[in-house]
Design a protein around this motif. Structure first.
Motif, PDB file in Angstrom:
ATOM      1  N   PRO A 124       0.716  -1.373   0.083  1.00  0.00           N
ATOM      2  CA  PRO A 124      -0.085  -0.133  -0.168  1.00  0.00           C
ATOM      3  C   PRO A 124       0.771   1.205  -0.043  1.00  0.00           C
ATOM      4  O   PRO A 124       1.816   1.369   0.783  1.00  0.00           O
ATOM      5  N   THR A 125       0.587   2.257  -0.770  1.00  0.00           N
ATOM      6  CA  THR A 125       1.041   3.372  -1.040  1.00  0.00           C
ATOM      7  C   THR A 125       0.790   4.519  -0.273  1.00  0.00           C
ATOM      8  O   THR A 125       1.338   5.766  -0.205  1.00  0.00           O
ATOM      9  N   ASP A 126      -0.073   4.315   0.907  1.00  0.00           N
ATOM     10  CA  ASP A 126      -0.651   5.298   1.720  1.00  0.00           C
ATOM     11  C   ASP A 126       0.129   5.324   2.996  1.00  0.00           C
ATOM     12  O   ASP A 126      -0.448   6.097   3.866  1.00  0.00           O
ATOM     13  N   GLN A 127       1.165   4.549   3.308  1.00  0.00           N
ATOM     14  CA  GLN A 127       1.683   4.400   4.563  1.00  0.00           C
ATOM     15  C   GLN A 127       3.317   4.158   4.230  1.00  0.00           C
ATOM     16  O   GLN A 127       3.518   3.479   3.293  1.00  0.00           O
ATOM     17  N   ALA A 158       7.096   6.025  -1.073  1.00  0.00           N
ATOM     18  CA  ALA A 158       6.333   5.959  -2.105  1.00  0.00           C
ATOM     19  C   ALA A 158       7.030   6.689  -3.121  1.00  0.00           C
ATOM     20  O   ALA A 158       7.934   7.397  -3.159  1.00  0.00           O
ATOM     21  N   THR A 160       6.075   8.903  -4.898  1.00  0.00           N
ATOM     22  CA  THR A 160       6.300  10.653  -5.069  1.00  0.00           C
ATOM     23  C   THR A 160       6.921  11.132  -3.895  1.00  0.00           C
ATOM     24  O   THR A 160       6.929  12.340  -3.747  1.00  0.00           O
ATOM     25  N   VAL A 217       3.407  13.873   1.344  1.00  0.00           N
ATOM     26  CA  VAL A 217       4.303  12.685   1.242  1.00  0.00           C
ATOM     27  C   VAL A 217       5.339  12.894   2.294  1.00  0.00           C
ATOM     28  O   VAL A 217       5.727  13.798   3.060  1.00  0.00           O
TER      29      VAL A 217
END
Length: 392
Positions: A124-127, A158, A160, A217
C-alpha cells in the motif's frame, strides 16, 4: 601477501567464532537456555524487494528493564552491561513473512540474520511503514520451536517522495562529543535514553524535512552511524522520547572478526551503507546531514564526487575548532564545481533557513524549528544545572 595484522585478525575472528559455537552448543545441549529473543531491526525497501536484518540472542532481560525518568547510575551500568555482554544464538532458522511472501534465513556466528524479500505485489502506498512477522523455527534449549516471535518494521518510500535524508547520529542528532573518548564512554555507559541530549531543534527540523515542502508525502530517513548494534535500543528509545522521526538505522558489528577489525572502519562502513541506500533507491536524490567532529565532511565529499547527480545538499553542523572548520571549508570549495550546497552551519536553524529557501521544507516550519531549538536549549541548561548540583 597477508600482513601479520591480517593474520592476527583472521585468527582472532576464527577463535571467537569457534568459542561462540561451542558455548552455545553446550548451553543448548544441557538445556541451560530458558529464554530467547529476536531483535528485529528496522528495514527498508522498494516496490520490488524489502531488506531486513536482525539478531537472535539469549534473553538477558534488557528489554524488560524499566526506565525511570532519570535512571540511577547502577541501572544505567547494568543496562549497558547487558547490551554488550550478549549470548548469540547461531545456526538457527528464522522465518520472515510479509503477506504471501515467506523466506527463511540462518543466523551467523554472531546471531545475525538478513533477508531480501522479493515482493509479489506492491505494498500500500498510503503508508510509509509496513510490518514483517518473524518466527524462530528451531528449538533452542528449553525454548520450543515456533514460540519466539517478533515484528519488524520496514520502510518503503512512495514513488512520490521528494527526496531522502541520510543523517549521521553522534553529534548530529545526539550529543555525544565523539572526539573525546572519555566523554563518549561516560555518556554511553552512565546515561539512559531519557538523560541523553539532542542537538537543539533537530526534532522539528527532521520532521519538516520528512514532510517536505508542503506536500503530504513522507520522505524517508536513513540514519548511518558507526555505533554498534548493541546500542540499537538506546538510539531508537532516544529518538522516540525526543520526537525525532523514525528512520532505518545502519550500525556496525563490533565483534572480533575479520571485517570488524579492519576492512569495515568508520569511513568504509559509512560509505558502504550509503552506497547500499543509493543503489536500493535509485529514484531518490538525497540531503546529507552530519557534523564536523569526525569524518562526515570527507565521506560526504566523496559521495558528492561519485554521485553528484544524486545529492541535493550537504549540511555539516559545526562542532569543532577553527582549524577543523578550515578543512571543511576546503572540502566545500572542492565540491562547488558540482553546484551542490555544502554548508558548514552553526546550528539547526541555519540549515533549516537554507532548506526553506530551496523549497525542501515549508517556510511555515521555521517558527516551529526556532521554538523547538529554544526549548532544547532551555532543557539542556536545566540538565547541566542538575548535573552540577549532584557533582559539587
Amino acid at each position: 601477501m597477508k600482513s601479520w595484522q591480517d593474520v592476527l585478525k583472521g585468527v582472532a575472528g576464527d577463535a571467537e567464532a569457534q568459542f561462540d559455537k561451542l558455548k552455545w552448543r553446550l548451553q543448548d545441549k544441557f538445556n541451560r537456555i530458558a529464554r530467547v529473543q529476536i531483535w528485529a531491526y528496522r528495514g527498508h525497501g522498494t516496490a520490488n524487494t524489502v531488506h531486513l536484518r536482525g539478531r537472535v540472542l539469549e534473553d538477558n532481560g534488557l528489554a524488560q528493564m524499566g526506565q525511570a525518568d532519570r535512571d540511577s547510575l547502577w541501572a544505567n551500568l547494568l543496562a549497558s552491561y547487558r547490551r554488550f555482554e550478549t549470548d548469540e544464538v547461531a545456526d538457527v532458522r528464522v522465518e520472515a513473512r510479509l503477506g504471501e511472501v515467506v523466506q527463511t534465513a540462518v543466523t551467523d556466528v554472531e546471531g545475525y540474520f538478513q533477508f531480501a524479500l522479493p515482493l509479489r505485489s506492491p505494498l500500500p502506498t498510503d503508508q510509509l511503514w509496513h510490518a514483517v512477522s518473524l518466527t524462530l523455527l528451531d528449538p533452542v534449549g528449553e525454548v520450543a520451536a515456533g514460540t519466539v516471535q517478533a515484528t519488524a518494521r520496514v520502510m518503503v518510500p512512495a514513488a512520490t517522495a521528494q527526496f531522502g535524508l541520510i543523517s549521521d547520529v553522534d553529534d548530529t542528532i545526539l550529543q555525544t562529543h565523539a572526539t573525546n573518548l572519555l566523554t563518549v564512554a561516560r555518556l554511553t555507559f552512565l546515561h539512559s535514553a531519557k538523560t541523553r541530549l539532542p542537538f537543539a531543534g533537530v526534532a522539528a527540523f527532521y520532521e519538516a524535512l520528512q514532510r517536505g515542502g508542503g506536500t503530504a508525502v513522507r520522505n524517508p530517513i536513513f540514519y548511518v552511524s558507526s555505533s554498534p548494534w548493541n546500542v540499537y535500543d538506546l538510539l531508537t528509545d532516544f529518538m522516540s522520547l525526543q520526537n525525532i522521526p523514525d528512520g532505518v538505522l545502519f550500525l556496525r558489528d563490533y565483534g572480533i572478526g575479520k571485517e570488524a577489525l579492519g576492512a569495515t572502519d568508520h569511513h568504509g562502513h559509512k560509505l558502504t551503507q550509503i552506497e547500499h541506500i543509493f543503489s536500493t533507491h535509485p529514484q531518490l536524490n538525497f540531503i546529507l546531514l552530519g557534523d564536523s567532529g569526525q569524518k562526515d565532511p570527507e565521506i560526504y565529499s566523496h559521495v558528492v564526487e561519485t554521485h553528484p547527480e544524486r545529492v541535493l545538499a550537504v549540511y555539516i553542523r559545526d562542532v569543532t575548532d577553527d582549524a577543523r572548520d578550515a578543512e571543511v571549508v576546503t572540502l566545500a570549495e572542492k565540491t562547488a564545481v558540482h553546484n551542490i550546497p555544502f554548508l558548514l552551519v552553526p546550528d539547526t536553524v541555519a540549515a533549516a533557513e537554507h532548506a526553506a529557501a530551496q523549497g525542501w521544507i515549508s517556510p511555515d516550519d521555521l517558527t516551529a524549528i526556532r521554538a523547538d531549538k529554544a526549548r532544547d536549549v532551555e532543557e539542556e541548561s536545566c540538565s547541566h544545572g542538575l548535573t552540577q548540583i549532584f557533582t559539587d
